[in-house]
Design a protein around this motif. Structure first.
Motif, mmCIF file in Angstrom:
data_model
loop_
_atom_site.group_PDB
_atom_site.id
_atom_site.type_symbol
_atom_site.label_atom_id
_atom_site.label_comp_id
_atom_site.label_asym_id
_atom_site.label_seq_id
_atom_site.Cartn_x
_atom_site.Cartn_y
_atom_site.Cartn_z
ATOM 1 N N ALA A 312 4.899 10.742 -4.243
ATOM 2 C CA ALA A 312 5.226 9.340 -4.489
ATOM 3 C C ALA A 312 3.983 8.528 -4.810
ATOM 4 N N ALA A 313 2.847 8.954 -4.287
ATOM 5 C CA ALA A 313 1.563 8.340 -4.605
ATOM 6 C C ALA A 313 0.607 9.467 -4.962
ATOM 7 N N THR A 314 -0.487 9.142 -5.637
ATOM 8 C CA THR A 314 -1.441 10.176 -6.026
ATOM 9 C C THR A 314 -2.837 9.817 -5.541
ATOM 10 N N ALA A 315 -3.627 10.843 -5.296
ATOM 11 C CA ALA A 315 -5.001 10.686 -4.835
ATOM 12 C C ALA A 315 -5.921 11.461 -5.759
ATOM 13 N N ASP A 328 -10.035 14.543 -0.344
ATOM 14 C CA ASP A 328 -9.738 13.362 -1.143
ATOM 15 C C ASP A 328 -10.844 12.320 -1.055
ATOM 16 N N ALA A 329 -11.043 11.614 -2.163
ATOM 17 C CA ALA A 329 -11.997 10.512 -2.197
ATOM 18 C C ALA A 329 -11.464 9.361 -1.355
ATOM 19 N N THR A 334 -4.015 3.918 -4.568
ATOM 20 C CA THR A 334 -2.867 4.756 -4.214
ATOM 21 C C THR A 334 -2.261 5.434 -5.438
ATOM 22 N N GLU A 335 -2.831 5.184 -6.598
ATOM 23 C CA GLU A 335 -2.338 5.809 -7.824
ATOM 24 C C GLU A 335 -3.514 6.109 -8.734
ATOM 25 N N ALA A 354 -7.500 4.085 -11.890
ATOM 26 C CA ALA A 354 -6.791 4.062 -10.608
ATOM 27 C C ALA A 354 -6.296 2.652 -10.318
ATOM 28 N N ALA A 355 -5.321 2.564 -9.427
ATOM 29 C CA ALA A 355 -4.723 1.277 -9.077
ATOM 30 C C ALA A 355 -4.082 1.388 -7.710
ATOM 31 N N SER A 356 -3.617 0.258 -7.200
ATOM 32 C CA SER A 356 -2.821 0.212 -5.974
ATOM 33 C C SER A 356 -1.964 -1.038 -6.045
ATOM 34 N N ALA A 357 -1.201 -1.281 -4.990
ATOM 35 C CA ALA A 357 -0.391 -2.494 -4.972
ATOM 36 C C ALA A 357 -1.261 -3.745 -4.919
ATOM 37 N N ALA A 358 -2.483 -3.616 -4.397
ATOM 38 C CA ALA A 358 -3.385 -4.756 -4.285
ATOM 39 C C ALA A 358 -4.460 -4.766 -5.358
#
Length: 673
Positions: A312-315, A328-329, A334-335, A354-358
């Motif tokens: 559901a999320a990627t690292a 993992d870094a 979260t993506e 890379a990105a995240s909700a924030a």
């Protein structure tokens, strides 16, 4: 905090804010300390710019290298792919890129102007290039070439070609290196220049169904010899392969149902040893090959691999190929997209998107010691005091209006799990009226073999900050959850996707989160199909926003789309014409008389993937239903221009306001019956 009707909450996030965003950076590449990437520019007519910065200068600011009106965008498969490659120049990195308007390859040297490398085709944009790589010796770039051979969208031929960096005087100077399959991707040359690897597949397969990894010797004439199939085949999808050295090839494939990494080693006497699995996990180390050029796997020095992996999320992880350990870094993202590149003098720094909700999508560099920094949105190394986003930062009042999403699961028909992302309404200055539940919009992603990632999306925030919830459904058929999950849609498009979206809507109501009388559905492309089908075949939604959709399966299968997806329905629906009845019965265009809920239909007039004829056919059969049709000049598949994005968001919000009964700041959309 004021109690106000949901949908009418005052918000500082405007449609123009969503349109003004430069969009997600893409296709990072590096040559030593220089890091380049592409950036879409909605405010500049939707063109794609080339940007760069330096890794060895923490104070360096991103700069635009390719000025307007140049547009670095390939049209191979219509969706394009990685459009450029860096090559050594006299005064730093030069770049070879595909120009959107004529699809020729151009070279841009530091301080110069772009000059064409490939000849002008006989017909406009009839010869297209994608995924260029620098050949050993530095005198050529090799890439996938797509040639139009006739008037129909399916009249095409593809090959891997070599283009001299000095330029060509005529088409004969573009040398064909390899061919043999309808579709080609991932051309890679071994470091010593002795072998070429690539991925090939043919109709009716899509690249997530079955592909083949091929390796061939490169002859003295600069052409590939007889290829050997070293991995892939029926029901196995190879999506990437990279040389680590002259005799070692790493690749990503799913023979066990998940895209995992493998190692292939050349045997001393010729041929290849059996592939070795490097990390057998029930998670994905790859994804659907919608565009040539993805890199989920990146060889690093000392037998290590950088790898994007997850569900559901990627690292971003680093895999020790000797021990199988994956570390993992430690970044807040979260993506991580499948866009990795090696940078720095020693090639040990990993650059990706890379990105995240924030955090809005950004180009990120992760050093060998684990520290990281944004290159496209500079901030202190390690991410200290990182703003929430360039356009909704910690010092910007809009940050407090961004949704706080979470992953959720719903129960679909037969008890199957349905994955989704929940974006509840959020506004620090407003709350629902006493006893009021918010309206919700179900978002159906495109593809349909794709996935909705958990990332910051200002378009979603445009609605959630006004009191309208959003749930993005990764319905059966989505990637990220293994082959079995994505093959739920095989033969069931228009059934499983619709049922899963309905299950998400009903699940929200059952959990007391959404108003059952104010549910909508929205989607573009394949998501537009799901939205239209949901209106035609269910009564779950009060209205819909349908963007550049497919609505007539038979028309789409028999010549109304591009070559890449022209046989896609063989797996999604069934063999044509044997299953003609299924094509007819599932198409919303043939059930237009059943549509009773209002909708807005939006379409780009230059769309060659889902052409306007599909929309026009549906509209001709709709009767007595309030609706609006917005057709945009100059737009292809997906909206890229700021004025289009703004108008589309205004129209969508106005539709919800009229149907759900709240006041809005958007211009009123005129609905016609």
């Amino acid at each position: 905090m004021s109690a106000l009707p949901c949908g009418s909450w005052p918000s500082p996030i405007s449609a123009a804010d969503a349109a003004r965003r430069d969009g997600a950076p893409n296709w990072p590449a590096a040559l030593g300390e220089e890091v380049w990437w592409t950036e879409p520019r909605p405010q500049e007519g939707g063109r794609v710019a080339l940007c760069r910065t330096r890794l060895d200068d923490p104070a360096a600011r991103p700069e635009t290298v390719l000025p307007a009106p140049w547009n670095a965008r390939s049209r191979v498969h219509e969706y394009g792919g990685r459009p450029f490659v860096l090559v050594p120049g006299a005064a730093g990195a030069a770049v070879v890129f595909a120009e959107f308007t004529d699809q020729r390859l151009y070279r841009l040297d530091p301080g110069g102007e772009p000059r064409p490398l490939t000849p002008e085709p006989a017909a406009p944009a009839a010869v297209r290039y994608v995924e260029p790589v620098l050949a050993p010796g530095g005198g050529e770039v090799w890439c996938v070439c797509e040639r139009r051979t006739g008037p129909r969208p399916t009249d095409v031929r593809r090959s891997i070609v070599a283009v001299p960096l000095a330029g060509c005087d005529g088409p004969d100077e573009v040398r064909e290196v390899a061919a043999g399959h309808r579709f080609l991707a991932c051309p890679r040359i071994s470091p010593d220049g002795s072998r070429l690897s690539w991925i090939g597949w043919d109709h009716p397969d899509m690249p997530w169904d079955s592909t083949r990894l091929l390796v061939a010797p490169i002859g003295p004439d600069g052409r590939a010899g007889t290829p050997e199939e070293v991995a892939g085949g029926p029901e196995v999808s190879v999506v990437q392969a990279e040389w680590a050295d002259d005799t070692t090839l790493y690749f990503v494939a799913d023979p066990d149902g998940w895209w995992n990494p493998y190692r292939l080693s050349a045997a001393p006497g010729g041929g290849w040893h059996a592939p070795e699995p490097l990390a057998r996990r029930e998670e994905e180390f790859g994804g659907p090959l919608w565009q040539p050029g993805y890199t989920w796997l990146l060889p690093l020095p000392q037998g290590r691999l950088a790898a994007v992996h997850g569900r559901a999320a990627t690292a971003l992880g680093v895999l020790d190929t000797a021990t199988g350990r994956l570390e993992d870094a430690a970044t807040p993202h979260t993506e991580w997209l499948g866009r990795l590149a090696a940078a720095g003098a020693d090639g040990r720094t990993v650059v990706g998107v890379a990105a995240s909700a924030a955090l809005a999508a950004e180009v990120v560099a992760v050093a060998p010691d684990g520290s990281w920094r944004s290159l496209s949105r500079p901030r202190p190394a390690g991410g200290a005091d990182a703003p929430a986003a360039a356009d909704a930062s910690a010092g910007d009042e809009r940050a407090a209006y961004l949704p706080e999403p979470r992953t959720v699961e719903f129960t679909g028909p037969g008890g199957r799990e349905v994955h989704a992302l929940l974006y509840p309404p959020r506004n620090p200055a407003a709350e629902p009226l006493p006893g009021e539940l918010p309206p919700y919009v179900v978002w159906a992603h495109g593809g349909p073999t794709s996935r909705a990632p958990l990332v910051q999306d200002i378009e979603i925030a445009y609605f959630t900050s006004r009191g309208i919830g959003v749930v993005e459904v990764n319905y059966g058929g989505s990637t990220g959850f293994g082959r079995a999950y994505r093959e739920r849609l095989r033969g069931n498009w228009g059934v499983v996707d619709v049922a899963d979206c309905v299950a998400a809507a009903e699940g929200l109501v059952a959990r007391g989160l959404a108003d059952p009388r104010r549910l909508a559905i929205r989607g573009g492309s394949a998501g537009g199909w799901t939205s239209a089908a949901a209106l035609a075949f269910t009564d779950a939604f009060r209205c819909a926003a349908i963007l550049f959709p497919i609505v007539d399966l038979a028309g789409w299968r028999t010549g109304e789309t591009h070559d890449f997806e022209s046989h896609y329905l063989e797996s999604l629906v069934g063999p044509w014409p044997q299953e003609r009845r299924r094509y007819t019965e599932r198409s919303p265009v043939n059930a237009a008389d059943r549509i009773s809920a209002p909708f807005v239909l939006m379409q780009g007039l230059e769309d060659e993937i889902c052409p306007p004829a599909q929309c026009e056919r549906l509209l001709a059969r709709v009767r007595g239903v309030p609706h609006a049709y917005l057709a945009f000049e100059g737009e292809q598949h997906g909206f890229r221009r700021a004025e289009t994005i703004t108008a589309a968001l205004h129209a969508e919000l106005s539709l919800y306001a009229q149907v759900f009964g709240f006041a809005t700041d958007a211009p009123k959309l005129e609905l016609h019956s």
